[in-house]
Design an enzyme around this catalytic site. Structure first.
Site, PDB file in Angstrom:
ATOM      1  N   CYS A 188       0.846  -1.244  -0.097  1.00 48.23           N
ATOM      2  CA  CYS A 188       0.039  -0.044   0.209  1.00 48.23           C
ATOM      3  C   CYS A 188       1.073   1.398  -0.121  1.00 48.23           C
ATOM      4  O   CYS A 188       0.458   2.071  -0.808  1.00 48.23           O
ATOM      5  CB  CYS A 188      -1.107   0.084   0.907  1.00 48.23           C
ATOM      6  SG  CYS A 188      -0.750  -0.812   2.279  1.00 48.23           S
ATOM      7  N   ARG A 208       7.084 -11.082   4.814  1.00 46.11           N
ATOM      8  CA  ARG A 208       6.787 -10.675   6.395  1.00 46.11           C
ATOM      9  C   ARG A 208       7.394 -11.803   7.270  1.00 46.11           C
ATOM     10  O   ARG A 208       7.567 -13.100   7.026  1.00 46.11           O
ATOM     11  CB  ARG A 208       5.171 -10.940   6.655  1.00 46.11           C
ATOM     12  CG  ARG A 208       4.512 -10.029   5.614  1.00 46.11           C
ATOM     13  CD  ARG A 208       2.879 -10.247   5.791  1.00 46.11           C
ATOM     14  NE  ARG A 208       2.266  -9.242   4.926  1.00 46.11           N
ATOM     15  CZ  ARG A 208       0.984  -9.180   4.863  1.00 46.11           C
ATOM     16  NH1 ARG A 208       0.165 -10.072   5.314  1.00 46.11           N
ATOM     17  NH2 ARG A 208       0.503  -8.251   3.791  1.00 46.11           N
ATOM     18  N   GLN A 263       1.233 -10.870  -3.608  1.00 51.73           N
ATOM     19  CA  GLN A 263      -0.274 -10.501  -3.354  1.00 51.73           C
ATOM     20  C   GLN A 263      -0.755 -10.011  -4.703  1.00 51.73           C
ATOM     21  O   GLN A 263      -0.135  -9.229  -5.276  1.00 51.73           O
ATOM     22  CB  GLN A 263      -0.301  -9.581  -2.378  1.00 51.73           C
ATOM     23  CG  GLN A 263       0.044  -9.883  -0.976  1.00 51.73           C
ATOM     24  CD  GLN A 263      -0.403  -8.698   0.012  1.00 51.73           C
ATOM     25  OE1 GLN A 263       0.064  -7.580  -0.342  1.00 51.73           O
ATOM     26  NE2 GLN A 263      -1.036  -8.577   1.010  1.00 51.73           N
ATOM     27  N   ASP A 295      -2.800  -7.746  -5.379  1.00 52.43           N
ATOM     28  CA  ASP A 295      -3.276  -6.659  -4.778  1.00 52.43           C
ATOM     29  C   ASP A 295      -3.738  -5.509  -5.596  1.00 52.43           C
ATOM     30  O   ASP A 295      -3.422  -5.562  -6.784  1.00 52.43           O
ATOM     31  CB  ASP A 295      -1.910  -5.948  -3.861  1.00 52.43           C
ATOM     32  CG  ASP A 295      -2.385  -5.611  -2.567  1.00 52.43           C
ATOM     33  OD1 ASP A 295      -3.419  -5.171  -2.425  1.00 52.43           O
ATOM     34  OD2 ASP A 295      -1.252  -5.134  -1.985  1.00 52.43           O
ATOM     35  N   HIS A 301      -5.491  -1.124  -5.005  1.00 50.73           N
ATOM     36  CA  HIS A 301      -5.830  -0.024  -4.101  1.00 50.73           C
ATOM     37  C   HIS A 301      -6.709   0.735  -4.921  1.00 50.73           C
ATOM     38  O   HIS A 301      -6.403   0.962  -5.988  1.00 50.73           O
ATOM     39  CB  HIS A 301      -4.629   0.687  -3.489  1.00 50.73           C
ATOM     40  CG  HIS A 301      -3.709  -0.328  -2.710  1.00 50.73           C
ATOM     41  ND1 HIS A 301      -2.734  -1.023  -3.369  1.00 50.73           N
ATOM     42  CD2 HIS A 301      -3.986  -0.777  -1.521  1.00 50.73           C
ATOM     43  CE1 HIS A 301      -2.126  -1.532  -2.168  1.00 50.73           C
ATOM     44  NE2 HIS A 301      -2.841  -1.513  -1.194  1.00 50.73           N
ATOM     45  N   LYS A 335     -12.468  -4.727   7.699  1.00 46.46           N
ATOM     46  CA  LYS A 335     -12.192  -5.677   6.449  1.00 46.46           C
ATOM     47  C   LYS A 335     -13.084  -6.511   6.276  1.00 46.46           C
ATOM     48  O   LYS A 335     -13.725  -7.025   7.425  1.00 46.46           O
ATOM     49  CB  LYS A 335     -10.690  -6.295   6.708  1.00 46.46           C
ATOM     50  CG  LYS A 335     -10.599  -7.148   7.859  1.00 46.46           C
ATOM     51  CD  LYS A 335      -9.312  -7.597   7.683  1.00 46.46           C
ATOM     52  CE  LYS A 335      -9.060  -8.785   8.730  1.00 46.46           C
ATOM     53  NZ  LYS A 335      -7.819  -9.215   8.994  1.00 46.46           N
ATOM     54  N   HIS A 374      -8.101  -1.451   0.079  1.00 51.72           N
ATOM     55  CA  HIS A 374      -7.219  -2.361  -0.182  1.00 51.72           C
ATOM     56  C   HIS A 374      -7.905  -3.783  -0.491  1.00 51.72           C
ATOM     57  O   HIS A 374      -8.885  -4.059   0.163  1.00 51.72           O
ATOM     58  CB  HIS A 374      -6.360  -2.713   1.042  1.00 51.72           C
ATOM     59  CG  HIS A 374      -5.975  -1.687   1.731  1.00 51.72           C
ATOM     60  ND1 HIS A 374      -4.412  -1.427   1.923  1.00 51.72           N
ATOM     61  CD2 HIS A 374      -6.328  -0.516   2.226  1.00 51.72           C
ATOM     62  CE1 HIS A 374      -4.220  -0.488   2.635  1.00 51.72           C
ATOM     63  NE2 HIS A 374      -5.322   0.290   2.953  1.00 51.72           N
TER      64      HIS A 374
END
Length: 638
Positions: free
Chosen positions: A335, A364, A382, A384, A386, A466, A512
């Site tokens: 992000c 991570r 990911q 991902d 946004h 979320k 997200h």
RNA sequence: GCCCUUGUAGCUCAGCUGGUAGAGCAAUUGAUUUGUAAUCAAUAGGUCCGCGGUUCGAAUCCGUGCGGGGGCACCA
């Protein structure tokens, strides 16, 4: 004179206080045989409980989930009794029924071994054989506490303390052994039958808190019949056969190694599967109006401090120090990088909603004990994105994300999806009013989706509430995959803005979202769902061409070339092995289609297809094959 | 991270109470030319996870580190 109302609406009248046992006997002999416990006005009670007043009563048998729980709860008590008889000095903590079984937590210096489990099981069978009645007693709170203090059962002392003041403190006896317990229990130890098995020993923190001492937990399973026990054990075995770690090795998809625990070494086939999923999603996201970007994997510490990650997520972040002593963090999320891309150039309200996707690899530092094959890794990709939008657009954008996710899951064979909605956690950034707004908007989208959902209090991300998309696989297991989070904090922290209709500068909302969550994890789930037998369009190696003997190698090579030319992954097996051998080998490798080429095929310009998991033979002209399978070589929705 | 358990050939595993390793499959080579789930034979293949200790001698015993597995905790 209690009048007892039964679930079918019938009533029974008694001229004195009546027990569940008597009610069951009155209803039918067979019911009284099966009766385990009962509910009185929806409250679970022992069958021996005496009912004085008019009540609704349901007799619970092993067919009811409460009955199954009662059997398991009784089994765990008997296990604890056996343990304390065999290993004096062992303290007991708690022992509930759980899904498919039960456990009991013990405190003892020496570890329980698998041999001990056998001994315990044997002892349990002896206890059950004796068939001693189980009796309930209500104790004075003070008496219970003092008693447990005296005999050194300190966990029980704590448990007495935690029983709400308005509740009775009850104790159940079988023979000489007793346990603090709310109940209900079956009427005697023999009632649980003998269809149980102790399965494993593990550690578990007292009261689930990692600051507390570690207890020893013994797990077991218990069922009303041998058949059900066998079925359960079979189910476990089947699940083990699907294990993606085992299949991944067998199918030569990936491996893990010491040098990088929790990071995947993708082999050619695994990577091909990975890339197929990526290009499929690219296409889907293109169609849905996303713009793909890419951001650095290593970013200066200052950005993470600004975003709040350094403080709230630091423990899980990898950092790196350069020779000139600058600290960089390896991104655990995409992000902040994405916001930096958004921040380039002035944005107008006309640009919103702006959907920026990124296949971002994040790292991570997960606790070592959490790692589990592809399902929990330290480095993952990911899918991902946004979405920058206005507050008014939140609900609509959330809905369109939900639709996209559901369509993608469906293409991959998952139609059974539920939602989990999580609101503000204790550790978080941002004002409460901001949270109020985000939570309300997201919840509205959840409701509008019409999907089944549950609410998880306090489990949101530190920057916003979320929803998680949970899918059920072929054998009923639930997997958390996609996620959608509303973020009213990060854009402000990182200085994102847009010029609104009235010319004023405003802060956009950021959503997200991830479709699969982690490509790695999703591939693990895919493998387990299909037992490695992936759908044709996603399989890394889709076709194996097998000549019946050397004489047909040339033809097989030609066929293979034609198949590869239309974008299907095909190989030809020219090894000096007989047909049976090759069929066995490639079937076990889970290749969807085997094409056999022999004299017959060469003469007629055909191939004979053998599909995975079928021994039927299907002869087809090569031309027809190419046409047919070119069409099948893409996602169902494309 | 914590508790338990485990680490031998590419894979799956055997190796009793200490005497420098063994099978099946795979691989390689040769023979065989195969019609729908294992053709035959020969050959080659190992820092017994790393480090330290005990011992005349360690895959085996002890310590420690790392990894795997089952749970617990964690999963923003």
């Amino acid at each position: 004179m209690p009048i007892i109302k039964l679930p079918d609406g019938k009533t029974l009248e008694f001229n004195k206080a009546v027990s569940g046992k008597e009610i069951a006997e009155k209803i039918s002999k067979s019911l009284s045989k099966q009766a385990l416990i009962m509910t009185v006005d929806d409250e679970l009670k022992d069958l021996s409980y005496l009912i004085n007043n008019d009540s609704s009563v349901k007799i619970i048998t092993p067919k009811d989930s409460e009955g199954l729980d009662a059997i398991r709860h009784d089994t765990t008590h008997i296990m604890a009794m056996a343990v304390q008889e065999l290993f004096p000095g062992t303290k007991i903590a708690i022992g509930p029924a759980i899904k498919d079984g039960f456990y009991y937590d013990f405190s003892r210096k020496e570890p329980f071994t698998l041999k001990d489990l056998e001994k315990i099981e044997k002892k349990m069978r002896q206890i059950i054989e004796k068939d001693e009645p189980t009796k309930r007693e209500v104790w004075e709170r003070k008496k219970a506490k003092e008693h447990y203090k005296k005999i050194g059962e300190n966990y029980k002392v704590e448990l007495v303390d935690s029983i709400p003041e308005d509740q009775e403190v009850s104790v159940y006896y079988h023979g000489k052994w007793y346990d603090l317990c709310k109940g209900p229990h079956l009427s005697s130890t023999g009632k649980i039958g003998k269809y149980f098995k102790l399965t494993k020993v593990s550690g578990a923190y007292w009261r689930g808190n990692s600051n507390n001492e570690m207890l020893q937990r013994i797990y077991g399973t218990s069922w009303p019949s041998q058949k059900e026990l066998d079925e359960y054990l079979k189910r476990i075995e089947e699940a083990e056969k699907r294990d993606h770690r085992k299949l991944g090795k067998e199918m030569d998809l990936f491996h893990f190694r010491e040098e990088s625990p929790g990071s995947v070494f993708w082999h050619e086939k695994g990577w091909s599967l990975f890339q197929k999923l990526v290009s499929y999603m690219r296409k889907k996201q293109d169609q849905a109006g996303y713009k793909e970007i890419n951001t650095p994997e290593i970013l200066d510490r200052s950005l993470w401090e600004k975003s709040g990650h350094w403080e709230k997520f630091g423990e899980n972040m990898y950092t790196s120090e350069t020779p000139d002593e600058k600290i960089f963090a390896i991104k655990p999320m995409n992000c902040p990088g994405c916001v930096q891309v958004y921040n380039q150039g002035l944005k107008s309200y006309r640009d919103l909603p702006l959907k920026m996707s990124e296949f971002g690899k994040v790292h991570r530092y997960e606790p070592s004990g959490a790692l589990h094959g592809l399902l929990r890794v330290r480095a993952f990709t990911q899918d991902d994105a946004h979405i920058f939008c206005t507050e008014d657009q939140i609900t609509e954008e959330c809905l369109s994300v939900t639709n996209l996710i559901l369509e993608i899951y469906k293409d991959l064979g998952f139609e059974n999806v539920i939602l989990k909605y999580s609101d503000r956690p204790e550790v978080r950034v941002g004002e409460d009013q901001v949270w109020d707004k985000s939570e309300a908007a997201l919840l509205k989208a959840v409701k509008a989706s019409k999907l089944e959902y549950s609410i998880n209090k306090g489990e949101g991300a530190f920057y916003g509430p979320k929803i998680e998309f949970v899918l059920r696989d072929a054998i009923g297991r639930e997997w958390q995959c996609g996620t959608l989070q509303v973020d009213l904090n990060l854009p402000e922290r990182l200085g994102a803005s847009f010029v609104d209709r009235d010319g004023s500068k405003k802060i956009p909302v950021m959503l997200h979202r991830a479709l699969f969550g982690s490509l790695e994890r999703f591939i693990g789930i895919l493998i387990e769902n299909y037992s490695g037998k992936l759908p044709f369009w996603i399989a890394p190696l889709q076709v194996m061409v097998i000549p019946v003997s050397e004489d047909f190698d040339t033809y097989a090579k030609e066929v293979n070339q034609k198949i590869n030319n239309i974008g299907i992954n095909s190989e030809v097996d020219l090894k000096n092995h007989n047909l049976n051998y090759k069929i066995r080998e490639h079937s076990m490798a889970k290749i969807p289609l085997l094409l056999i080429c022999g004299k017959k095929e060469v003469d007629s310009n055909t191939v004979t297809i053998r599909r995975l998991d079928s021994n039927k033979q299907e002869n087809m002209e090569v031309k027809t094959f190419l046409k047919k399978f070119a069409a099948l070589n893409r996602a169902p929705s494309n």
